[in-house]
Motif scaffolding. Structure first.
Motif, PDB file in Angstrom:
ATOM      1  N   ILE A 118       0.813  -1.211   0.000  1.00  0.00           N
ATOM      2  CA  ILE A 118       0.000   0.000   0.000  1.00  0.00           C
ATOM      3  C   ILE A 118       0.850   1.266   0.000  1.00  0.00           C
ATOM      4  CG2 ILE A 118      -1.916  -1.176   1.147  1.00  0.00           C
ATOM      5  CD1 ILE A 118      -1.069   0.195   3.744  1.00  0.00           C
ATOM      6  N   GLU A 130      -5.889  -1.266   0.775  1.00  0.00           N
ATOM      7  CA  GLU A 130      -5.543  -2.400   1.620  1.00  0.00           C
ATOM      8  C   GLU A 130      -4.982  -3.491   0.727  1.00  0.00           C
ATOM      9  OE1 GLU A 130      -9.159  -3.499   3.518  1.00  0.00           O
ATOM     10  OE2 GLU A 130      -9.929  -4.590   1.786  1.00  0.00           O
ATOM     11  N   GLY A 133      -6.863  -5.352  -2.171  1.00  0.00           N
ATOM     12  CA  GLY A 133      -8.168  -4.722  -2.299  1.00  0.00           C
ATOM     13  C   GLY A 133      -8.458  -4.217  -3.700  1.00  0.00           C
TER      14      GLY A 133
END
Length: 213
Positions: A118, A130, A133
């Motif tokens: 990230i 995240e 994600g």
């Protein structure tokens, strides 16, 4: 497995002529680095501009630990050991070009494969909020760049153009399995000498690929 493009989409002339660099990495095997127009099927033997992709700076977490590449017929290969995202930077693809305003503009290319990390490692990067994600943020020199245009190509060739929000965030609909490819451009006003030319604008071009299980 190469990204499959099922159709040719109506786009503006500038977009249709644009070239990008992107990285494809599967769970095993080397990383494959391409230069071309991913909106269209790649010609046999590679894109006509592929010869311009000479020595990109390929790395994982440390930009000083450059990974060597091997030239293939239509891509470069980098043997990557271990897990983690893969990145590259290349500012030596196209020479600065004069625009209609009589001023020169240059392009710098960035690319990343993976969405495990990230924190950005490139000057211009798309990072997940995240690990793993589907909501991302666009960062230029570590700061969000709101309202950027984002192009998304899904594994089935479906293409969508969206914009990031006021926080430079956007969400990719990952409803099918396979490789996704994202593109973002960011224009920076500058006053620099590059290749003996007075450059007033640099277009930073970044891509992100990731595989949805």
């Amino acid at each position: 497995m190469r990204i499959l493009l099922a159709a040719i989409f109506a786009m503006s002339g500038a977009q249709a002529q644009a070239h990008e660099i992107w990285i494809e990495k599967d769970s095993s095997g080397p990383a494959r680095i391409y230069l071309g127009e991913p909106d269209y099927p790649t010609p046999e033997g590679g894109d006509k501009e592929f010869h311009r992709l000479r020595a990109p700076q390929v790395f994982q977490t440390n930009a000083k630990e450059v990974i060597p590449v091997v030239r293939r017929s239509d891509h470069l290969e980098a043997n990557i050991s271990g897990k983690g995202d893969i990145r590259l930077r290349d500012d030596d693809i196209f020479a600065p070009e004069m625009g209609e305003d009589g001023k020169y503009a240059a392009r710098i290319y960035y690319a990343k494969a993976g969405r495990a990390e990230i924190a950005p490692k490139l000057d211009f990067e798309v990072v997940p909020l995240e690990p793993g994600g589907s909501t991302f943020q666009i960062l230029f020199q570590g700061k969000p760049t709101p309202k950027e245009g984002v192009r998304i190509i899904r594994p089935d060739g479906w293409l969508k153009n969206i914009k990031s929000d006021q926080n430079a965030q956007f969400t990719v609909p990952t409803d099918i399995s396979g490789r996704y490819l994202l593109f973002v451009d960011h224009n920076e006003a500058v006053n620099r000498q590059l290749d003996d030319k007075a450059v007033s604008k640099i277009t930073h071009v970044t891509t992100l690929t990731f595989v949805q299980p």
